[in-house]
Every structure is written in C-alpha cells, then in structure tokens.
Enzyme design. Structure first.
Site, mmCIF file in Angstrom:
data_model
loop_
_atom_site.group_PDB
_atom_site.id
_atom_site.type_symbol
_atom_site.label_atom_id
_atom_site.label_comp_id
_atom_site.label_asym_id
_atom_site.label_seq_id
_atom_site.Cartn_x
_atom_site.Cartn_y
_atom_site.Cartn_z
ATOM 1 C CE LYS A 120 -0.506 -1.044 2.946
ATOM 2 N NZ LYS A 120 0.473 -0.133 3.542
HETATM 3 C C1 LIG Z 1 0.984 1.038 3.092
HETATM 4 C C2 LIG Z 1 1.694 1.848 4.078
HETATM 5 C C3 LIG Z 1 1.739 3.238 3.974
HETATM 6 C C4 LIG Z 1 1.152 3.981 2.803
HETATM 7 O O1 LIG Z 1 -0.252 3.928 2.807
HETATM 8 P P1 LIG Z 1 -1.060 4.287 1.469
HETATM 9 O O2 LIG Z 1 -2.465 3.994 1.790
HETATM 10 O O3 LIG Z 1 -0.507 3.362 0.408
HETATM 11 O O4 LIG Z 1 -0.789 5.694 1.148
HETATM 12 C C5 LIG Z 1 2.365 3.942 4.978
HETATM 13 N N1 LIG Z 1 2.942 3.316 6.021
HETATM 14 C C6 LIG Z 1 2.927 1.984 6.143
HETATM 15 C C7 LIG Z 1 3.594 1.357 7.310
HETATM 16 C C8 LIG Z 1 2.293 1.195 5.187
HETATM 17 O O5 LIG Z 1 2.282 -0.122 5.337
#
Ligand SMILES: *Cc1c(COP(=O)(O)O)cnc(C)c1O
Length: 495
Positions: A112
């Site tokens: 993120k």
């Molecule tokens: C948010 C997240 C995901 C999923 O990503 P999306 O874009 O919501 O599909 C997968 N792994 C981790 C560690 C995340 O923080």
C-alpha cells in the site's frame, strides 16, 4: 492526448484527473475510469535504463494529463525517497523459479505504501489546481494495511485530516499496533464491531450522504478517499509493473518484447487491475493470475461468470485479502460490458440488492487475460515452509497465497512463461502466521520474540516499521458499531 475520467455508473460529463483524485468516488456511487488507457510512449529499452522515479513519471504523466511536469516530478520526488529502505524502491528476488517483486520496502512494509506515499501529494496538488479551500477529510476503511499506510502518508499533512475504520477483530496484532500508535493530531483510528465489508459499506454510505456533504462544505470540510478506488492510488500502482519489466530486461533475464505472467494476491482487485492497465498500455504481459485466499469469490467469478458474495466470510492468515466485495472489479466489469454504464449499474444494483450478479457470455470473453484460483490456509502455510526450505527466502502469508496459486497454475497449464509474483507485504508484518508455517514450535513465543527469531532465520534486519512499535504507546482506543460510523466522524470534525 488528454485522458478524462468517467463514472462507471452514469454517462455524465467526464472530469480531469485532478478532479477524479479529489472526489475519490463519483456522486452516483461509481468509480472513475479513464476514457482510454494510454499507450506507453517510451520503448521498453529506454525504460530499462530508468530509475523507479523516472519510470513512475513516464507512466503517470500519461494518465494524469492535467498535472504539469513539475507538479508530477515534485510529487514523485516527495513520495519515493528515504522513506523506502532501498534506492531501487521495488527490488526483485528470484526464488522457486519465479521473480518476487518486493513492494514492501516503504514506511509501513506493505505494498500500500507504493501508492499511499504519493497520494497525499497528488491530492494536495489537485486541491491547489482546483482552487479548493476546504480542509480535506480522508475517510478510509481498511482490512489492515491501507489504514497504516494512509495514516503514515497523511499524518500532519497540512489541510488534511484522516479517519481510519478497521475491523476490530479482523487484523493482525502487528497491524493493529501499527495503527493505534499513530501520531498526528489530524489522525483518528477506530475499531468497528464487524468485518472489513461492514467498514467499507459504512464508508461508502457516508460518502454518498448528500446532506452530510452539504453540511461539511458549510463548515469548511470535504471528503476524499484514500481507498484503492481512488484514481490517485490506481495509477501509481501501474508504475511498478512497468518498472519490474524494465528491470528484468535491463538484467538480461528476458528479451525485449518477451511476454511475462504476473501473479497478484488479490482482495479489492486494485493491484491486479493496475497490472491489467499496464498490459493495456502495451507492456508485454501474457496472463494475469488472480490469487485468492479462502474468500474465493473471485475464483468462482472467473470460473463461472457469477459473482456471489452470499457466503460465509472467512478470517484467514492473509487478512488484507479477507474481502467479499472487490470494489475495483467494477472497473473491469464496466470495461468488459463495453464501457456501458447502464449495464454496469444494473449489475452493481444486483450486487447490493441480492448480493450477486451474473455476466453474459460476451462479457465472459473479456476475461480471457485472467486466470483465477485460490489457496487454502493449509496450502498457504505449506508454500511458506517449502520456499524457506528450498531457498532460504521467507515470504508473507499474502504473497504465499500468490505463490501457491502460481504452483497450481503451472501444474495445470505447464506454462513456462517467466513470471513475476507481486510480493505485497514483508513477512515481519505477519510474523506469527509465517513462523508457525515454518515450524509449530514457535507458537509459544511472544510477537516480538518471533520478530527477532524471523530476523535470524531469514537473515534480514528487522524493518524500522517494526522497531518503532515495540515500545510505542497506544494513542487510539475508540471502538464503535458499524451503524455508528457517521456519528464518530461528526464528533471528530465537531459537526
Ligand atoms: C491490500 C493487500 C492485498 C490486496 O490488494 P488489492 O489491491 O486489494 O487486491 C494483498 N496483500 C496485501 C499485503 C495487502 O495489503
């Protein structure tokens, strides 16, 4: 060529990128989509000679066409700096016959950060460009990782406040500790009694409340979203796929134009959608492999064309993927419906009414780029252990879901195409599950003992993000029911 943004749910006037970033979600509840996906205008060879920041500029300038070069480069420079613990920002590790694209070297050690370290800068720039005087209130529902990354990005950013809702019993202890120790007078963190979908639904409700928006405006506030539905998050995520390809090419691991597969551990469908956009920009990508955990609503959708959220919500060891309504999928649905807002709107109405929709055969044909599968809890743990034992490389539980699904894909298809796996979190963020997967004997240790043990085992220094929270005091202890979220917001803003 200018790129404008339409809502997925109505055929109103398109808006500029900066306006789409400011609004987050369209007034009609739809998501903003570009009127076309721009083609890369640098050759793969040229991109192979560039730094992360340079590649980011080459990608983002094509989507965010109302930003000046200076504005964009400024945002990029502020985002991708020493906050990341490596100059290359997104390094790659080779293990078990695949390339793990490590997207967790930012301040909160999950992918993120790749988008949320730049979003505040894009947002403030957008506000300035559009003569916005209101204070911007970021409202976010998180399954764990978005919350902390958004808090880190927005804390003490002038002209903004941030409110994060997370499922009280649905995040890892380290994720929770990271959030509730957040500093910054403009931050609020609230645990809700419910799951992530409840939090996300509550946030969407607050966003679409017109009376509240009017009241806010009178008091000098306006909402925006840091959730993965924001164009200002989606676009920065396209960059690292282009960068990954460029790195592989620069290192001679692939030939120019050679196609690669991408595997993405998926929850809200934002990350994999960014890979799909990268493909549509002309990046040589073959299959987009969508990996789910036991909340396998997307696997079922790709297999049957039926999206059905009416099922038990599973709490898994990959909590950031414990999601039954993948918001960003709406952008793909809109597209495979032939950019037909009315058709998409009907399907989304069915989803919110009956919790379910069915796509027709023509739309199904539009999913040919995707392969979906899922990994059980047992398979997820097994692959962590296997890759550690084979290669000495330790992956987190989310990345493990992707690795396990990739193994299934290979067994099924015998496809030998070189493959990049999006590695979405540091194993230090999900230490207990990771260590238990490697050996059950670790279960008796405390969270921070496990951190030190993992550091020894993987021969990796404990990340700063973890060191910081060892002793940090809890600054947020608010909890509420999901139907009380609006009251919490009102109280924080003094409405
Ligand atoms: C948010 C997240 C995901 C999923 O990503 P999306 O874009 O919501 O599909 C997968 N792994 C981790 C560690 C995340 O923080």
């Amino acid at each position: 060529m200018e790129v404008l943004y339409y809502s997925t749910r109505s055929n109103g006037q398109p808006i500029k990128a900066s306006q789409a970033i400011l609004k987050g979600l369209s007034d009609d509840g739809g998501l903003f989509v570009p009127d076309h996906v721009p083609a890369l205008d640098k050759s793969l060879k040229e991109l192979a000679g560039m730094s992360y920041q340079q590649v980011a500029y080459e990608v983002m300038k094509l989507f965010l066409t109302d930003f000046t070069e200076e504005e964009l480069k400024n945002c990029i420079a502020k985002a991708y700096d020493e906050k990341f613990d490596t100059d290359v920002i997104a390094p790659m590790a080779e293990a078990e016959g695949a390339y793990f694209l490590e997207l967790f070297h930012g301040p909160t050690i999950a992918f993120k950060d790749m988008a949320l370290s730049i979003l505040p800068h894009l947002l403030i720039t957008s506000a300035r460009k559009n003569q916005i005087k209101n204070e911007i209130v970021i409202l976010t529902a998180t399954s764990g990782d978005t919350g902390k990354a958004a808090l880190a990005g927005f804390a003490n950013v002038e002209g903004t406040r941030i409110i994060v809702f997370y499922p009280k019993n649905g995040v890892s202890p380290i994720q929770e500790k990271q959030m509730v120790t957040q500093k910054g007078a403009n931050t609020l963190v609230v645990g809700i009694h419910g799951n992530f979908d409840d939090a996300q639904t509550g946030v969407k409700k607050i966003f679409s409340d017109k009376a509240l928006a009017k009241e806010m405006d009178e008091k000098g506030f306006q909402f925006s979203s840091a959730n993965s539905i924001n164009v200002g998050r989606l676009v920065p995520q396209v960059c690292y796929y282009v960068y990954a390809y460029a790195r592989l090419l620069a290192e001679g691991r692939i030939a120019e134009g050679e196609k690669i597969n991408i595997v993405v551990p998926t929850g809200n469908f934002g990350n994999i959608l960014a890979a799909f956009y990268a493909k549509n920009m002309g990046l040589p990508i073959d299959k987009l492999i969508c990996a789910s955990n036991e909340n396998k609503v997307l696997f079922d959708f790709f297999s049957t064309g039926v999206y059905d959220r009416n099922r038990e919500f599973m709490l898994t060891s990959s909590p950031s993927m414990d999601i039954l309504i993948s918001s960003n999928l709406e952008r793909l649905i809109y597209r495979i419906a032939g950019n037909d807002a009315k058709k998409n709107q009907e399907l989304m109405a069915a989803l919110s009414g009956q919790g379910k929709y069915v796509i027709d055969d023509a739309m199904k044909a539009g999913l040919a780029d995707f392969y979906g599968n899922y990994a059980s809890e047992q398979e997820t743990a097994a692959i962590i252990k296997k890759i550690y034992e084979d290669c000495g490389y330790v992956i987190d539980t989310h990345t493990a879901v992707a690795a396990a699904v990739y193994e299934k894909y290979q067994a099924e298809t015998k496809d030998q195409t070189k493959t990049v796996i999006a590695s979405t979190a540091s194993p230090f963020k999900f230490t207990r599950s990771v260590m238990n997967a490697i050996d059950a004997k670790y279960d008796s240790m405390t969270d921070f003992e496990l951190v030190d043990e993992l550091s020894k085992l993987a021969n990796v220094k404990v990340p700063n993000a973890i060191e910081e929270i060892r002793t940090a005091p809890v600054l947020h202890d608010k909890q509420c029911d999901s139907d009380q979220m609006q009251n919490v917001v009102r109280e924080f803003l003094g409405l």
